[in-house]
Design a protein around this motif. Structure first.
Motif, PDB file in Angstrom:
ATOM      1  N   UNK A 119      -1.555  -4.955  19.995  1.00 34.07           N
ATOM      2  CA  UNK A 119      -1.306  -5.133  21.415  1.00 34.07           C
ATOM      3  C   UNK A 119      -1.128  -4.001  22.542  1.00 34.07           C
ATOM      4  N   UNK A 120      -1.406  -3.908  23.513  1.00 31.80           N
ATOM      5  CA  UNK A 120      -1.270  -2.819  24.884  1.00 31.80           C
ATOM      6  C   UNK A 120      -1.122  -2.950  26.302  1.00 31.80           C
ATOM      7  N   UNK A 121      -0.739  -2.705  27.065  1.00 32.29           N
ATOM      8  CA  UNK A 121      -0.629  -3.204  27.801  1.00 32.29           C
ATOM      9  C   UNK A 121      -0.820  -1.535  28.946  1.00 32.29           C
ATOM     10  N   UNK A 122      -1.257  -1.692  29.879  1.00 33.02           N
ATOM     11  CA  UNK A 122      -1.019  -0.667  31.011  1.00 33.02           C
ATOM     12  C   UNK A 122      -0.797  -1.247  31.970  1.00 33.02           C
ATOM     13  N   UNK A 123       0.707   0.002  32.001  1.00 35.52           N
ATOM     14  CA  UNK A 123       1.823  -0.964  33.271  1.00 35.52           C
ATOM     15  C   UNK A 123       0.991  -0.878  34.605  1.00 35.52           C
ATOM     16  N   UNK A 124       0.427   0.347  35.279  1.00 34.42           N
ATOM     17  CA  UNK A 124       0.516   0.412  35.952  1.00 34.42           C
ATOM     18  C   UNK A 124      -0.287  -0.417  36.498  1.00 34.42           C
ATOM     19  N   UNK A 125      -1.949  -1.128  35.694  1.00 26.13           N
ATOM     20  CA  UNK A 125      -2.607  -1.591  35.942  1.00 26.13           C
ATOM     21  C   UNK A 125      -2.342  -4.219  35.607  1.00 26.13           C
ATOM     22  N   UNK A 126      -1.584  -3.232  34.098  1.00 23.57           N
ATOM     23  CA  UNK A 126      -1.562  -5.095  33.498  1.00 23.57           C
ATOM     24  C   UNK A 126      -2.609  -5.235  32.834  1.00 23.57           C
ATOM     25  N   UNK A 127      -4.159  -4.179  32.542  1.00 21.17           N
ATOM     26  CA  UNK A 127      -4.750  -4.079  31.689  1.00 21.17           C
ATOM     27  C   UNK A 127      -3.764  -4.298  30.739  1.00 21.17           C
ATOM     28  N   UNK A 128      -4.845  -5.197  29.892  1.00 22.10           N
ATOM     29  CA  UNK A 128      -4.573  -5.907  27.803  1.00 22.10           C
ATOM     30  C   UNK A 128      -5.436  -5.599  26.671  1.00 22.10           C
ATOM     31  N   UNK A 129      -4.464  -5.131  26.191  1.00 20.15           N
ATOM     32  CA  UNK A 129      -5.811  -5.296  24.709  1.00 20.15           C
ATOM     33  C   UNK A 129      -4.933  -5.507  23.224  1.00 20.15           C
ATOM     34  N   UNK A 130      -5.776  -6.447  22.370  1.00 20.56           N
ATOM     35  CA  UNK A 130      -5.253  -7.105  21.571  1.00 20.56           C
ATOM     36  C   UNK A 130      -6.254  -6.891  20.382  1.00 20.56           C
ATOM     37  N   UNK A 131      -5.571  -6.560  19.035  1.00 19.02           N
ATOM     38  CA  UNK A 131      -6.323  -6.771  17.997  1.00 19.02           C
ATOM     39  C   UNK A 131      -6.664  -7.998  17.945  1.00 19.02           C
TER      40      UNK A 131
END
Length: 124
Positions: free
Chosen positions: A49-61
């Motif tokens: 999983x990942x998270x873009x700190x500035x926007x909070x955008x999240x992506x999961x496997x």
């Protein structure tokens, strides 16, 4: 430079829950992508999983979507991985990673900074 330190790993029963933490130090994370990877014995390290700190955008496997949740605490400069309903196949060493930039990428080679890892073992 960013230093990452994971904690919270351990033994968990299938179907229970576990929360991993990754504390970052060295600089603020405004321009960073934070991510969790894992590596099971005999397998390659894989994106979780990942998270873009500035926007909070999240992506999961796909393998963890709907079960795991990545989140952050701005004040503590910490990212979390909430693992709900873990399965036996989730057993692995979990790594926190960080990279500068705004693109959400999922390859190990895309990330500059890594923690030491924390072992998660799921039992039946």
């Amino acid at each position: 430079q960013v230093q990452l330190e994971e904690s919270g790993g351990g033994l968990v029963q299938a179907g229970d829950s576990l929360r991993l933490s990754c504390a970052a130090s060295g600089r603020t994370l405004d321009t960073f992508i934070m991510a969790w990877f894992r590596q099971a014995p005999g397998k390659e390290r894989e994106f979780v999983a990942s998270l873009r700190w500035s926007s909070g955008y999240i992506f999961y496997a796909d393998s963890v979507k709907g079960r795991f949740t990545i989140s952050r605490d701005n004040a503590k400069n910490t990212v979390y991985l909430q693992m709900n309903s873990p399965k036996l196949e989730d057993t692995a060493v979990y790594y926190c990673a960080a990279r500068r930039g705004s693109y959400v990428l999922t390859k190990e080679s895309d990330f500059e900074y890594w923690g030491q890892g924390t072992q998660v073992t799921v039992s039946s």
